[in-house]
Scaffold this motif. Sequence first.
Motif, PDB file in Angstrom:
ATOM      1  N   VAL A  52       5.935 -15.184  11.021  1.00  0.00           N
ATOM      2  CA  VAL A  52       6.547 -15.996   9.960  1.00  0.00           C
ATOM      3  C   VAL A  52       6.519 -15.218   8.648  1.00  0.00           C
ATOM      4  O   VAL A  52       5.721 -14.286   8.478  1.00  0.00           O
ATOM      5  N   ILE A  53       7.390 -15.612   7.754  1.00  0.00           N
ATOM      6  CA  ILE A  53       7.368 -15.031   6.425  1.00  0.00           C
ATOM      7  C   ILE A  53       6.082 -15.493   5.729  1.00  0.00           C
ATOM      8  O   ILE A  53       5.725 -16.672   5.793  1.00  0.00           O
ATOM      9  N   THR A  88      -6.488 -20.942  25.051  1.00  0.00           N
ATOM     10  CA  THR A  88      -6.766 -19.589  24.581  1.00  0.00           C
ATOM     11  C   THR A  88      -6.061 -19.401  23.234  1.00  0.00           C
ATOM     12  O   THR A  88      -5.291 -20.250  22.799  1.00  0.00           O
ATOM     13  N   ALA A  89      -6.343 -18.289  22.592  1.00  0.00           N
ATOM     14  CA  ALA A  89      -5.853 -18.105  21.220  1.00  0.00           C
ATOM     15  C   ALA A  89      -4.377 -17.696  21.204  1.00  0.00           C
ATOM     16  O   ALA A  89      -3.907 -16.990  22.091  1.00  0.00           O
ATOM     17  N   VAL A  90      -3.680 -18.176  20.195  1.00  0.00           N
ATOM     18  CA  VAL A  90      -2.324 -17.705  19.923  1.00  0.00           C
ATOM     19  C   VAL A  90      -2.355 -17.035  18.551  1.00  0.00           C
ATOM     20  O   VAL A  90      -3.082 -17.465  17.664  1.00  0.00           O
ATOM     21  N   HIS A  91      -1.596 -15.990  18.428  1.00  0.00           N
ATOM     22  CA  HIS A  91      -1.629 -15.208  17.196  1.00  0.00           C
ATOM     23  C   HIS A  91      -0.329 -15.388  16.418  1.00  0.00           C
ATOM     24  O   HIS A  91       0.756 -15.387  16.996  1.00  0.00           O
ATOM     25  N   VAL A  92      -0.485 -15.550  15.142  1.00  0.00           N
ATOM     26  CA  VAL A  92       0.684 -15.626  14.261  1.00  0.00           C
ATOM     27  C   VAL A  92       0.513 -14.545  13.196  1.00  0.00           C
ATOM     28  O   VAL A  92      -0.534 -14.456  12.550  1.00  0.00           O
ATOM     29  N   THR A  93       1.524 -13.710  13.039  1.00  0.00           N
ATOM     30  CA  THR A  93       1.466 -12.672  12.013  1.00  0.00           C
ATOM     31  C   THR A  93       2.427 -13.021  10.887  1.00  0.00           C
ATOM     32  O   THR A  93       3.437 -13.704  11.105  1.00  0.00           O
ATOM     33  N   VAL A  94       2.085 -12.550   9.709  1.00  0.00           N
ATOM     34  CA  VAL A  94       2.924 -12.850   8.550  1.00  0.00           C
ATOM     35  C   VAL A  94       3.607 -11.575   8.047  1.00  0.00           C
ATOM     36  O   VAL A  94       3.060 -10.486   8.132  1.00  0.00           O
ATOM     37  N   VAL A  95       4.797 -11.765   7.548  1.00  0.00           N
ATOM     38  CA  VAL A  95       5.579 -10.660   7.000  1.00  0.00           C
ATOM     39  C   VAL A  95       5.783 -10.921   5.509  1.00  0.00           C
ATOM     40  O   VAL A  95       6.505 -11.854   5.140  1.00  0.00           O
ATOM     41  N   ALA A  98       4.131  -5.136   9.020  1.00  0.00           N
ATOM     42  CA  ALA A  98       4.948  -4.309   8.141  1.00  0.00           C
ATOM     43  C   ALA A  98       6.160  -5.105   7.679  1.00  0.00           C
ATOM     44  O   ALA A  98       6.581  -6.066   8.320  1.00  0.00           O
ATOM     45  N   SER A  99       6.695  -4.679   6.576  1.00  0.00           N
ATOM     46  CA  SER A  99       7.837  -5.404   6.017  1.00  0.00           C
ATOM     47  C   SER A  99       8.717  -4.414   5.273  1.00  0.00           C
ATOM     48  O   SER A  99       8.220  -3.414   4.733  1.00  0.00           O
TER      49      SER A  99
END
Lengths: 362, 196
Positions: free
Chosen positions: A187-188, A261-268, A350-351
Amino acid sequence: MNSDIRDEFGPLDPGLDQVLQAMTAQPTPEELADEQAAVAMFRANRTASARGTRRPRRFVPAAPPPGRTATGQGGWRMRLAAAATIVLAGGLTAAAYEAALPAPVQRIAHAVLSFAGVPEAQHHSPKPSSTAPPTTAPGRRPSVSSSPGPRPSSQRSPSARPSSSPHPSVTPAAPGLLSAQAASTQVIAGTQAVIDGTLTRSGRGVADATITLLERAAGQPAWKVAGTADTNADGNVVFDVAALATNAAFRLTGPGTTSSTAVHVTVVPPITTTLQLGPRGLRDVLVVSIPYARPGNAVVLQVQGPAGGWRNIRVHVLSASDGTTFSLKVATFKNKVLRVKLRATLRHAASVSAPVTVPVPS
Amino acid sequence: MAEQTGVLENALARASTGDEAGFLELWRSLQPRLLRFLRVLGSDDPDDLASETWLQVVRDLHKFSGDEEDFRRWLFTIARHRAIDAARARARRPASPDSGGLDALADDRLVEDQVLDVISVHGAVALLTDLPREQAEAVALRVIAGLDTRDVAKILGKSAGAIRVSLHRGLRTLAADPAVQALAGRPDRPTLEGVE
């Protein structure tokens, strides 16, 4: 090691030499943090190794060629075998189901037995109270609401909730099977992440069960309670995590030891660039604004080459948290296309900015 | 790496017979470089992939017979296959509507601690990830994994000559990176005139 490289390629540039030395530097504490889990894994599986030493044979790479084994299948097979070993070891499994093992051992037990419902090591109460107030998640900016604001799943049409996740994170365990998935795994920065969960038993949704959302922000060692909500009639629950500022892992826990189990969310982090032209072509600057960057982040100014590739022309390490300024002469870059790239860190992906075409100076 | 050869040979032999201390010695010696290598490959979760790699190693250790170099090649071969499989699995996921026009997820490479006079491990690894994949893998296996060019060629399925070319190009590109230029004590000289 660098001396070997020198033997092969001759003297190294001093800067490159430093980089190569850094790549082979002494281990950092975080790189050795899983030591106890590794030992536990070895204990649980070494019987097979020791037994096998009776019939050694010449090394043949055990890994299948890429593409012949999907990760999931290979992982499942290994976990099944490892699980069998642990079961034979006796006693461990039951303890693991109860999350009663020492944390490192519990972690590895979870890793190999997660398909059978063994929870991860808990840094908090295995079943947080449903009345526990949501806590401020680390990494979220104080100016932004930190409340994940769990909302009743009835706000969403059941049909809108992806019931057949392409990549569900599922851990079956009595008294049910709790799955979690992120509506979007990237997600942003500063926008909302949505974590969907489903609790089922014998294939049917479990209604009115209290589900707790746990969050572990990048760089944080412990899971924290981020919110609680009750499942709807279909066993569904939806958590909105507002203003996610850093990469984070999420996990759901439910009745008993039920856990996903874990879910991962990364930010941009979004990047805004503004080209400001100085008088008579002097002191032209590209102003870069990156609200979710932090001091120390590396920002690269790139120019597009004739073939479309991007070439690094300047690196700034941010001293301020919200951006930097590149000085340049527009006359030199007329008609060139520039962009700015923020390199990835533990806390964000990265962005890159939108490309900027440098105008012809008037 | 070479100075550890005798020690690890002994540790390898002990680990093969089920000796916990021997395994721990191996793990402590190679785990950091395994994680760095997996980061270069862009792994989402290098810790998880490293765990899977070691699990396979432990389970198949009884099949292994060779010296330390063979073991290191085996370990990094498994890790690379795990990373490739994980990347394929990731690629099969539906694209995020929010990620259009943005670089692909670059995992947990930490460059925050990077400064221009002292570069961190993570900063150095992050620099590698900017290289084309083939060059990044060649440099990572050669430098981080400590394998010789012939072993790198075997793992990547290329000729030793092709690997040397990749290494040469990768090292040249790294040396030309403005951040690396700055490390050399030179001002961050632009490769195009007109940038201050």
